[in-house]
Design a protein around this motif. Structure first.
Motif, PDB file in Angstrom:
ATOM      1  N   GLY A 143      -7.847   8.388   4.522  1.00  0.00           N
ATOM      2  CA  GLY A 143      -7.266   9.631   5.015  1.00  0.00           C
ATOM      3  C   GLY A 143      -5.790   9.802   4.702  1.00  0.00           C
ATOM      4  O   GLY A 143      -5.186  10.803   5.095  1.00  0.00           O
ATOM      5  N   SER A 144      -5.207   8.831   3.980  1.00  0.00           N
ATOM      6  CA  SER A 144      -3.765   8.891   3.701  1.00  0.00           C
ATOM      7  C   SER A 144      -3.419   9.815   2.542  1.00  0.00           C
ATOM      8  O   SER A 144      -2.248  10.113   2.316  1.00  0.00           O
ATOM      9  CB  SER A 144      -3.227   7.486   3.399  1.00  0.00           C
ATOM     10  OG  SER A 144      -3.682   7.016   2.137  1.00  0.00           O
ATOM     11  N   VAL A 145      -4.429  10.254   1.802  1.00  0.00           N
ATOM     12  CA  VAL A 145      -4.203  11.120   0.639  1.00  0.00           C
ATOM     13  C   VAL A 145      -4.986  12.409   0.835  1.00  0.00           C
ATOM     14  O   VAL A 145      -6.208  12.377   1.035  1.00  0.00           O
ATOM     15  CB  VAL A 145      -4.649  10.421  -0.662  1.00  0.00           C
ATOM     16  CG1 VAL A 145      -4.502  11.360  -1.860  1.00  0.00           C
ATOM     17  CG2 VAL A 145      -3.827   9.158  -0.894  1.00  0.00           C
ATOM     18  N   CYS A 180      -1.723  19.943  -6.850  1.00  0.00           N
ATOM     19  CA  CYS A 180      -1.014  18.921  -6.090  1.00  0.00           C
ATOM     20  C   CYS A 180      -1.895  18.408  -4.964  1.00  0.00           C
ATOM     21  O   CYS A 180      -2.898  19.022  -4.597  1.00  0.00           O
ATOM     22  CB  CYS A 180       0.311  19.452  -5.538  1.00  0.00           C
ATOM     23  SG  CYS A 180       0.116  20.586  -4.149  1.00  0.00           S
ATOM     24  N   PHE A 181      -1.524  17.247  -4.471  1.00  0.00           N
ATOM     25  CA  PHE A 181      -2.159  16.704  -3.270  1.00  0.00           C
ATOM     26  C   PHE A 181      -1.060  16.128  -2.400  1.00  0.00           C
ATOM     27  O   PHE A 181       0.074  15.926  -2.851  1.00  0.00           O
ATOM     28  CB  PHE A 181      -3.209  15.632  -3.622  1.00  0.00           C
ATOM     29  CG  PHE A 181      -2.661  14.427  -4.334  1.00  0.00           C
ATOM     30  CD1 PHE A 181      -2.145  13.348  -3.629  1.00  0.00           C
ATOM     31  CD2 PHE A 181      -2.660  14.366  -5.725  1.00  0.00           C
ATOM     32  CE1 PHE A 181      -1.635  12.235  -4.275  1.00  0.00           C
ATOM     33  CE2 PHE A 181      -2.151  13.256  -6.392  1.00  0.00           C
ATOM     34  CZ  PHE A 181      -1.641  12.187  -5.667  1.00  0.00           C
ATOM     35  N   ALA A 182      -1.384  15.845  -1.156  1.00  0.00           N
ATOM     36  CA  ALA A 182      -0.385  15.340  -0.211  1.00  0.00           C
ATOM     37  C   ALA A 182      -0.541  13.841  -0.020  1.00  0.00           C
ATOM     38  O   ALA A 182      -1.650  13.349   0.223  1.00  0.00           O
ATOM     39  CB  ALA A 182      -0.517  16.047   1.134  1.00  0.00           C
ATOM     40  N   ASP A 183       0.571  13.122  -0.156  1.00  0.00           N
ATOM     41  CA  ASP A 183       0.621  11.712   0.218  1.00  0.00           C
ATOM     42  C   ASP A 183       1.135  11.661   1.651  1.00  0.00           C
ATOM     43  O   ASP A 183       2.331  11.802   1.900  1.00  0.00           O
ATOM     44  CB  ASP A 183       1.551  10.945  -0.725  1.00  0.00           C
ATOM     45  CG  ASP A 183       1.772   9.511  -0.275  1.00  0.00           C
ATOM     46  OD1 ASP A 183       1.024   9.040   0.621  1.00  0.00           O
ATOM     47  OD2 ASP A 183       2.689   8.844  -0.814  1.00  0.00           O
ATOM     48  N   HIS A 185      -7.160   7.901  -8.427  1.00  0.00           N
ATOM     49  CA  HIS A 185      -6.489   6.689  -8.916  1.00  0.00           C
ATOM     50  C   HIS A 185      -5.347   6.307  -7.975  1.00  0.00           C
ATOM     51  O   HIS A 185      -5.150   5.123  -7.676  1.00  0.00           O
ATOM     52  CB  HIS A 185      -5.957   6.923 -10.327  1.00  0.00           C
ATOM     53  CG  HIS A 185      -5.285   5.724 -10.926  1.00  0.00           C
ATOM     54  ND1 HIS A 185      -5.975   4.641 -11.406  1.00  0.00           N
ATOM     55  CD2 HIS A 185      -3.960   5.425 -11.084  1.00  0.00           C
ATOM     56  CE1 HIS A 185      -5.122   3.728 -11.845  1.00  0.00           C
ATOM     57  NE2 HIS A 185      -3.897   4.185 -11.664  1.00  0.00           N
ATOM     58  N   PHE A 186      -4.605   7.297  -7.508  1.00  0.00           N
ATOM     59  CA  PHE A 186      -3.517   7.068  -6.559  1.00  0.00           C
ATOM     60  C   PHE A 186      -4.068   6.434  -5.279  1.00  0.00           C
ATOM     61  O   PHE A 186      -3.519   5.458  -4.758  1.00  0.00           O
ATOM     62  CB  PHE A 186      -2.829   8.399  -6.254  1.00  0.00           C
ATOM     63  CG  PHE A 186      -1.643   8.304  -5.345  1.00  0.00           C
ATOM     64  CD1 PHE A 186      -0.365   8.099  -5.857  1.00  0.00           C
ATOM     65  CD2 PHE A 186      -1.784   8.432  -3.966  1.00  0.00           C
ATOM     66  CE1 PHE A 186       0.746   8.010  -5.012  1.00  0.00           C
ATOM     67  CE2 PHE A 186      -0.689   8.345  -3.122  1.00  0.00           C
ATOM     68  CZ  PHE A 186       0.575   8.135  -3.655  1.00  0.00           C
ATOM     69  N   ILE A 228       0.819  -1.214   0.000  1.00  0.00           N
ATOM     70  CA  ILE A 228       0.000   0.000   0.000  1.00  0.00           C
ATOM     71  C   ILE A 228       0.855   1.267   0.000  1.00  0.00           C
ATOM     72  O   ILE A 228       0.350   2.362   0.235  1.00  0.00           O
ATOM     73  CB  ILE A 228      -0.973   0.016   1.206  1.00  0.00           C
ATOM     74  CG1 ILE A 228      -0.218  -0.023   2.531  1.00  0.00           C
ATOM     75  CG2 ILE A 228      -1.967  -1.130   1.108  1.00  0.00           C
ATOM     76  CD1 ILE A 228      -1.111   0.091   3.764  1.00  0.00           C
ATOM     77  N   THR A 229       2.144   1.108  -0.296  1.00  0.00           N
ATOM     78  CA  THR A 229       3.116   2.212  -0.353  1.00  0.00           C
ATOM     79  C   THR A 229       3.029   3.106   0.883  1.00  0.00           C
ATOM     80  O   THR A 229       2.917   4.320   0.780  1.00  0.00           O
ATOM     81  CB  THR A 229       2.965   3.057  -1.638  1.00  0.00           C
ATOM     82  OG1 THR A 229       1.652   3.628  -1.704  1.00  0.00           O
ATOM     83  CG2 THR A 229       3.235   2.231  -2.878  1.00  0.00           C
TER      84      THR A 229
END
Length: 309
Positions: free
Chosen positions: A173-175, A218-221, A281-282, A52-53
């Motif tokens: 909530g990870s993205v 952009c988004f935050a990982d 998608h991410f 799950i990276t």
């Protein structure tokens, strides 16, 4: 496939086979002939996090999970001694060994159960499922352990269902959300803003390519290993600006004037929609694994909660 991972096999086989097979057969199916079980729980957690990276919380692993590896190791050692025709254990030795494993597993289980992070939940699922095998083995020596097995399997199954839902919730909530920029031709700023650190556009000019427009967002990982890698930038294709009346040069560089913003408003909306699709998608890549894990846990939970010895 999650079912092929160490944790997936433990959850699946302890659920499907716990009533059909003797304990040593289930242990053999899970571990095969491998004897390198010293870091099995740690490896099980790391394997899922890799899928799950998610960057491993090494401090948490070192403080709370390192000691849990002995439970798996001792179960395999029990199976090897149990199956050794030259050194058969008597029932007293077997019960003593299994009671120690069960006690250690329960202590670890209760210690980990209070954590709501991914590593803690994965490890708790692992240890809780291994304790079910241990209690199954004990019930094969003494019938009185059948009631303990039934009660614990029901309790673990109920907890695991809630934990599976929590895994999905944490993953969602990870993205982070996309950046926001008001691409507004009626902006009162002069010159109009080209954006901020998270969303906007750039206009570049050179004698070869002329003026070109590019949108960004952009988004935050939130599971990235570093702050730098946390920011996931999405860029549009470069668009050639053919009308020189659509852009101008200000003290901070080129920008679209109001006519230019009107002309490219639909292109910006299309880009924002595509950027959001890329973000989803991410996230979906992660959720596919976790939702597969959720189904596996729920299936085994039904089996655990139905155990009758």
């Amino acid at each position: 496939m999650i079912e092929g991972t160490i944790l997936g096999k433990i959850i699946s086989l302890t659920g499907i086979d716990i009533e059909k097979e003797i304990a040593t057969a289930v242990i053999s199916k899970i571990f095969g002939n491998q004897n390198d079980t010293e870091q099995l729980v740690s490896r099980a957690v790391e394997e899922i996090c890799s899928r799950i990276t998610k960057t491993i919380d090494n401090a948490f692993m070192k403080e709370y999970i390192a000691d849990t590896n002995t439970v798996a190791q001792l179960l395999v050692e029990y199976r090897l001694r149990h199956d050794d025709p030259n050194h058969q254990m008597d029932s007293e030795d077997a019960i003593r060994i299994l009671e120690k494993i069960s006690s250690d597993a329960l202590e670890t289980y209760n210690r980990l159960k209070r954590f709501d992070n991914m590593e803690g939940i994965f490890a708790c699922l692992n240890i809780g499922s291994l304790r079910i095998i241990c209690l199954k083995a004990l019930s094969e020596y003494e019938e009185s352990y059948g009631n303990i097995l039934e009660n614990y399997a029901n309790y673990h199954g109920d907890w695991a269902k809630g934990a599976a839902n929590k895994l999905v919730e944490i993953t969602k909530g990870s993205v982070g959300y996309m950046g926001y920029f008001n691409f507004d031709p009626l902006s009162s700023s002069n010159p109009p803003s080209t954006g901020n650190g998270n969303a906007g556009y750039t206009v570049t000019y050179d004698n070869t390519s002329g003026a070109q427009l590019q949108f960004y967002n952009c988004f935050a990982d939130l599971w990235a290993p570093t702050q730098r890698e946390m920011r996931k930038i999405i860029l549009s294709e470069k668009i050639k600006i053919t009308n020189p009346m659509y852009y101008a040069k200000g003290p901070l560089g080129y920008y679209l004037d109001r006519e230019g913003m009107k002309a490219y408003a639909k292109e910006y909306d299309k880009f924002v929609a595509k950027a959001e699709s890329d973000r989803m998608h991410f996230l979906r890549d992660r959720l596919d694994h976790i939702e597969e894990m959720q189904k596996l846990i729920n299936t085994s939970s039904e089996s655990w909660m139905a155990v009758s010895v």
